[in-house]
Design a protein around this motif. Structure first.
Motif, PDB file in Angstrom:
ATOM      1  N   HIS A  45      24.911  37.185  34.330  1.00 27.80           N
ATOM      2  CA  HIS A  45      24.944  37.488  32.900  1.00 27.80           C
ATOM      3  C   HIS A  45      24.725  38.980  32.696  1.00 27.80           C
ATOM      4  O   HIS A  45      23.768  39.559  33.230  1.00 27.80           O
ATOM      5  N   THR A  46      25.590  39.617  31.929  1.00 29.29           N
ATOM      6  CA  THR A  46      25.470  41.026  31.579  1.00 29.29           C
ATOM      7  C   THR A  46      25.853  41.197  30.108  1.00 29.29           C
ATOM      8  O   THR A  46      26.256  40.233  29.440  1.00 29.29           O
ATOM      9  N   ARG A  47      25.780  42.411  29.611  1.00 33.40           N
ATOM     10  CA  ARG A  47      26.342  42.690  28.289  1.00 33.40           C
ATOM     11  C   ARG A  47      27.877  42.621  28.378  1.00 33.40           C
ATOM     12  O   ARG A  47      28.456  42.976  29.419  1.00 33.40           O
ATOM     13  N   PRO A  48      28.540  42.178  27.345  1.00 31.10           N
ATOM     14  CA  PRO A  48      30.010  42.049  27.408  1.00 31.10           C
ATOM     15  C   PRO A  48      30.725  43.339  27.773  1.00 31.10           C
ATOM     16  O   PRO A  48      31.792  43.296  28.397  1.00 31.10           O
ATOM     17  N   ALA A  49      30.139  44.485  27.412  1.00 32.20           N
ATOM     18  CA  ALA A  49      30.822  45.754  27.682  1.00 32.20           C
ATOM     19  C   ALA A  49      30.760  46.160  29.150  1.00 32.20           C
ATOM     20  O   ALA A  49      31.490  47.061  29.580  1.00 32.20           O
ATOM     21  N   ILE A  50      29.896  45.520  29.931  1.00 32.83           N
ATOM     22  CA  ILE A  50      29.705  45.892  31.335  1.00 32.83           C
ATOM     23  C   ILE A  50      30.749  45.211  32.211  1.00 32.83           C
ATOM     24  O   ILE A  50      31.061  44.030  32.038  1.00 32.83           O
ATOM     25  N   ARG A  51      31.296  45.946  33.170  1.00 35.13           N
ATOM     26  CA  ARG A  51      32.226  45.394  34.152  1.00 35.13           C
ATOM     27  C   ARG A  51      31.537  45.426  35.521  1.00 35.13           C
ATOM     28  O   ARG A  51      31.572  46.438  36.216  1.00 35.13           O
ATOM     29  N   PRO A  52      30.917  44.327  35.920  1.00 35.41           N
ATOM     30  CA  PRO A  52      30.137  44.340  37.169  1.00 35.41           C
ATOM     31  C   PRO A  52      31.034  44.298  38.398  1.00 35.41           C
ATOM     32  O   PRO A  52      32.209  43.905  38.337  1.00 35.41           O
ATOM     33  N   ALA A  53      30.457  44.697  39.526  1.00 28.72           N
ATOM     34  CA  ALA A  53      31.142  44.633  40.820  1.00 28.72           C
ATOM     35  C   ALA A  53      30.190  43.991  41.818  1.00 28.72           C
ATOM     36  O   ALA A  53      28.979  44.189  41.758  1.00 28.72           O
ATOM     37  N   ALA A  54      30.767  43.214  42.755  1.00 33.17           N
ATOM     38  CA  ALA A  54      29.959  42.520  43.755  1.00 33.17           C
ATOM     39  C   ALA A  54      30.510  42.802  45.141  1.00 33.17           C
ATOM     40  O   ALA A  54      31.732  42.891  45.335  1.00 33.17           O
ATOM     41  N   THR A  55      29.593  42.947  46.105  1.00 31.90           N
ATOM     42  CA  THR A  55      30.000  43.117  47.500  1.00 31.90           C
ATOM     43  C   THR A  55      29.146  42.216  48.381  1.00 31.90           C
ATOM     44  O   THR A  55      27.995  41.903  48.060  1.00 31.90           O
ATOM     45  N   VAL A  56      29.727  41.804  49.510  1.00 30.74           N
ATOM     46  CA  VAL A  56      29.026  41.043  50.536  1.00 30.74           C
ATOM     47  C   VAL A  56      29.172  41.814  51.838  1.00 30.74           C
ATOM     48  O   VAL A  56      30.292  41.994  52.331  1.00 30.74           O
ATOM     49  N   ASN A  57      28.056  42.308  52.344  1.00 24.35           N
ATOM     50  CA  ASN A  57      28.071  43.143  53.552  1.00 24.35           C
ATOM     51  C   ASN A  57      29.082  44.289  53.429  1.00 24.35           C
ATOM     52  O   ASN A  57      29.805  44.627  54.368  1.00 24.35           O
ATOM     53  N   GLY A  58      29.132  44.873  52.223  1.00 20.64           N
ATOM     54  CA  GLY A  58      29.997  46.018  51.978  1.00 20.64           C
ATOM     55  C   GLY A  58      31.415  45.690  51.594  1.00 20.64           C
ATOM     56  O   GLY A  58      32.176  46.583  51.189  1.00 20.64           O
ATOM     57  N   GLN A  59      31.805  44.409  51.685  1.00 21.25           N
ATOM     58  CA  GLN A  59      33.158  43.996  51.325  1.00 21.25           C
ATOM     59  C   GLN A  59      33.168  43.410  49.915  1.00 21.25           C
ATOM     60  O   GLN A  59      32.239  42.694  49.520  1.00 21.25           O
ATOM     61  N   SER A  60      34.235  43.705  49.170  1.00 24.36           N
ATOM     62  CA  SER A  60      34.321  43.268  47.783  1.00 24.36           C
ATOM     63  C   SER A  60      34.298  41.742  47.669  1.00 24.36           C
ATOM     64  O   SER A  60      34.928  41.034  48.457  1.00 24.36           O
ATOM     65  N   LEU A  61      33.573  41.243  46.682  1.00 24.19           N
ATOM     66  CA  LEU A  61      33.512  39.809  46.392  1.00 24.19           C
ATOM     67  C   LEU A  61      34.087  39.585  45.000  1.00 24.19           C
ATOM     68  O   LEU A  61      33.578  40.135  44.022  1.00 24.19           O
ATOM     69  N   PRO A  62      35.140  38.779  44.881  1.00 21.11           N
ATOM     70  CA  PRO A  62      35.749  38.553  43.561  1.00 21.11           C
ATOM     71  C   PRO A  62      34.783  37.833  42.615  1.00 21.11           C
ATOM     72  O   PRO A  62      34.064  36.918  43.018  1.00 21.11           O
ATOM     73  N   LEU A  63      34.799  38.249  41.359  1.00 17.79           N
ATOM     74  CA  LEU A  63      34.029  37.605  40.302  1.00 17.79           C
ATOM     75  C   LEU A  63      34.987  36.969  39.313  1.00 17.79           C
ATOM     76  O   LEU A  63      35.990  37.588  38.922  1.00 17.79           O
ATOM     77  N   SER A  64      34.690  35.764  38.897  1.00 13.57           N
ATOM     78  CA  SER A  64      35.503  35.069  37.892  1.00 13.57           C
ATOM     79  C   SER A  64      34.796  35.118  36.551  1.00 13.57           C
ATOM     80  O   SER A  64      33.567  35.100  36.480  1.00 13.57           O
ATOM     81  N   GLY A  65      35.577  35.130  35.472  1.00 10.70           N
ATOM     82  CA  GLY A  65      35.002  35.106  34.137  1.00 10.70           C
ATOM     83  C   GLY A  65      35.107  36.451  33.448  1.00 10.70           C
ATOM     84  O   GLY A  65      35.910  37.311  33.816  1.00 10.70           O
TER      85      GLY A  65
END
Length: 768
Positions: free
Chosen positions: A543-563
């Motif tokens: 959960h974040t503010r709607p204006a925020i575009r978060p990014a996720a990584t797993v061991n330095g590799q990008s992890l796709p986020l849905s929603g």
């Protein structure tokens, strides 16, 4: 000659040896006087803390082959780039005094315990020996946040060393009032032992009582009873002190008018809810009816007075809806049972004393330095609201033969009470009644754990505030449980090294600061942090503010986020080895760590009730098997029978025994497990089965050392019935059997309640 050193302070790193003279060691590493101190590459001494917090660090001087004739330490002020100063006066340096242990240890050893005042004078270190110094950095509430830098100067004979360091002070402030209650008892009848010139009538004696009481307050501990009578005018200053949130209320049921008047006074001032009545100590189940009558009598006089009774049995149905504050011994704390009591409005504390020993965390000198600190983390994980300890100043020793306390060499004899090195004393007497007491290393670690508890409570409040800002539901308690699981999956399975604690604490400091001063972002995971079984799938919701575009990584590799629009989901399968999950949401970074063992432990059933040969393995004495073998038959123990037992041979590969026992009666049943070795000696363990309940335990043993396992019961006047639901050995602890905080609390028997069974050493009643 001046030399420049840069030294790394990171939890769990092996000590660094420089010039054969001084090493920076994590404060949670307990270094014996004659232990080898290894070399490592230098870097920078780094500290991090909140405001109103104490940070503890350690230097170890090693005598090497020639010894040190004269060494000294000087602490300079630290400064920020903007000129803000952290004063040298805020640092207290203490010199460790060593205590020689000869019991409950594999071989005699000298370990640091008393932390003596150090005034900067030169000191010597003998060849082949170590001398530890501990630095208490107190970050006052008004300290400006930021990064301070400076150095500590060390003189070793003709050479001078400078140890540069940085101190990061984070903005949040620990509260003055503890978020938990505590009752660490000061025994008045022990106070005069080091000071025979005093009497109880002397003003110095009263000042001594106040001095020790106020000393404990500095460690975020209340002593139970105030140092002055509760009804006296002098008590008001203590009751108004924000650090005082726990005190005992004297209750003599033969003089009820005094108790009623005291409760009325406390109620009028708004203080009664902080007090407790302690009418009975560790009653046996046969005394529970008496306890109920006592509680009812107290509540008739003051219905809102809170009664606490320490219990050393896992369940006490007779006390349900009677006790205001439960206080089980650590080895009898059941999350399912006691959290259910909390949901009904009852409170829960816990306590440790001589018992239980490791693998439970203890305050014993021969335990690791991390053990007392981890109790703060475990208290936060299980939402335990207070802690109790029977004595901090037993300066004599209890003698069983004479049934009394007798003189003890306070500085050299670790056994104030039989069976527990250091048990009953956490402080040493000061040089005079007016001097501050001398803290033990164990007390310092208790304070570190108390401050860790406050860090977790601040984080919990910050997450709840973020949930309000984000208009979402968030389980902050679950987040605390999942975080602590990384270093302490249960009360008996936890990381005894310093590395895990320091790494997690530093990450939580940054997360708290980000949530307090930065972007709100909350992450819910289906699995707790820490060690997980192979193939574990972790699903997450962010959960974040709607204006925020978060990014996720797993061991330095990008992890796709849905929603989108402030709510995102993801899923990942944990690979073998370590996994670092990092979420960046604006200025806030959320970090979660997992580990999957590369090799699953080997397991094998010892008892297979479906196998025809199983019955041939058993050696029965005064026990009867009832029921089909394929369904784990009941073992019936007749009344008034001497040493009923069952024996089973053990194979050579056992490292952990996994035992699941079921009680088929409505009474508490205690079953003893004996591990017989080739030398005809044995180790003894105990498992307490709740009425009509199941208990699961793991017992760590030496492979190939034991030949036979025996289940036996003590003689009783009633018949008992139990069954061995499972008996297997493992080459290592199976991760899948660890308690999972992500799932609902399992029914009895599905998972180990406390992880590992405990050695039996029957505790006899203390004579106070």
């Amino acid at each position: 000659m001046m030399k420049f050193l840069a030294i790394l302070l990171l939890a769990g790193c092996r000590p660094a040896l420089f010039g054969g003279g001084v090493a920076v060691v994590e404060a949670m590493e307990k270094i014996a006087r004659s232990a080898p101190v290894e070399k490592r590459e230098p870097a920078v001494w780094q500290l991090a803390a909140l405001r109103n917090e104490h940070e503890l660090t350690q230097l170890v001087f090693t005598g090497g082959s020639a010894g040190i004739e004269a060494a000294s330490i000087t602490v300079q002020a630290l400064t920020q780039a903007n000129g803000a100063e952290f004063p040298a006066a805020a640092v207290t340096v203490r010199q460790a005094r060593y205590l020689k242990l000869t019991e409950q240890v594999p071989e005699p050893v000298e370990l640091p315990d008393a932390l003596m005042p150090y005034d900067g004078s030169p000191f010597a270190v003998a060849a082949g020996q170590n001398q530890s110094f501990y630095f208490d950095w107190f970050i006052a509430p008004e300290t400006p946040p930021g990064i301070y830098s400076g150095c500590v100067t060390v003189q070793i004979d003709a050479e001078r060393w400078q140890i540069p360091l940085t101190l990061t002070v984070y903005p949040p402030v620990l509260p003055q009032t503890p978020s938990y209650q505590s009752a660490f008892a000061i025994w008045d009848n022990q106070l005069l032992v080091p000071y025979p010139e005093l009497t109880e009538e002397s003003p110095e004696y009263q000042r001594l009582k106040e001095n020790i009481y106020e000393f404990l307050l500095d460690y975020r501990l209340n002593a139970g009873g105030l140092p002055v009578p509760l009804e006296s005018p002098e008590a008001e200053a203590y009751l108004a002190d924000p650090r005082v949130n726990t005190f005992s209320i004297p209750c003599d049921l033969q003089r009820p008018e005094q108790f009623v008047a005291c409760c009325d006074y406390l109620r009028e001032r708004g203080w009664l809810s902080r007090g407790f009545v302690y009418p009975v100590d560790e009653p046996e189940p046969s005394a529970y009816e008496m306890c109920v009558r006592t509680i009812e009598a107290i509540h008739r006089l003051a219905p809102d007075a809170r009664v606490v009774i320490p219990t050393n049995h896992p369940v006490a149905p007779l006390l349900e809806k009677q006790l205001d504050i439960w206080c089980p011994n650590l080895n009898h704390y059941s999350p399912a049972y006691f959290q259910a009591r909390q949901q009904l409005g009852e409170r829960v504390w816990w306590y440790t004393c001589v018992w239980p020993p490791p693998p439970y965390p203890t305050y014993l000198v021969n335990d690791t330095a991390t053990a007392p600190r981890l109790l703060g983390w475990l208290q936060a994980r299980y939402r335990v609201e207070g802690s109790l300890y029977w004595a901090v100043n037993i300066w004599q020793k209890f003698d069983w033969q004479s049934n009394r306390y007798v003189p003890r060499d306070i500085w050299n004899d670790p056994l104030a009470y039989p069976g527990g090195n250091g048990d009953g004393f956490l402080i040493y007497p000061g040089t005079s009644p007016a001097a501050r007491p001398v803290p033990s290393l164990r007390l310092e670690m208790i304070r570190q754990g108390n401050e860790d508890f406050e860090l977790l409570m601040l984080l919990k409040k910050a997450m709840q505030a973020a949930a309000d800002r984000l208009h979402c539901n968030y389980d902050a308690d679950r987040r605390i449980e999942q975080a602590v699981n990384r270093i302490a999956p249960s009360l008996t399975v936890f990381d005894r090294s310093a590395a895990g604690i320091t790494e997690l604490r530093q990450e939580l400091l940054r997360e708290l600061t980000a949530l307090t001063n930065g972007e709100p972002a909350l992450l819910t995971l289906s699995e707790p942090e820490g060690t997980r079984p192979a193939g574990t799938v972790v699903s997450g919701e962010l959960h974040t503010r709607p204006a925020i575009r978060p990014a996720a990584t797993v061991n330095g590799q990008s992890l796709p986020l849905s929603g989108g629009d402030g709510k995102y989901t993801f899923e990942l399968t944990l690979p073998p080895g370590p996994t670092e999950l990092r979420i960046q949401a604006g200025s806030t970074a959320l970090l979660r760590r997992f580990s999957v063992p590369s090799v699953e432990p080997v397991a094998e059933n010892i008892l297979d009730w479906n196998a025809p040969e199983t019955i041939g393995l058993l050696s029965l004495n005064h026990l009867e098997l009832v029921g089909p073998l394929r369904e784990a038959p009941q073992l019936i123990v007749p009344a008034d029978c001497d040493f009923p037992n069952l024996r089973i041979p053990l194979g050579p590969n056992c490292r952990y025994l996994h035992v699941v026992l079921r009680n088929h009666t409505a009474r508490l049943t205690e079953i003893f497990l004996k591990l017989h070795d080739r030398d005809k000696s044995f180790e003894l363990y105990k498992i307490a089965l709740p009425p009509a309940g199941t208990e699961s335990a793991y017992i760590e043993i030496t492979p190939g050392h034991y030949e036979q396992l025996e289940f036996w019961l003590q003689r009783q006047s009633c018949e008992r019935k139990f069954s061995i639901e499972q008996l297997a050995w493992y080459s290592d602890l199976p991760v899948k059997q660890m308690p999972s905080v992500a799932a609902a609390i399992p029914p009895a028997g599905d998972l180990p309640r406390n992880g590992v069974a405990f050695r039996v050493k029957e505790k006899q009643e203390r004579k106070k």
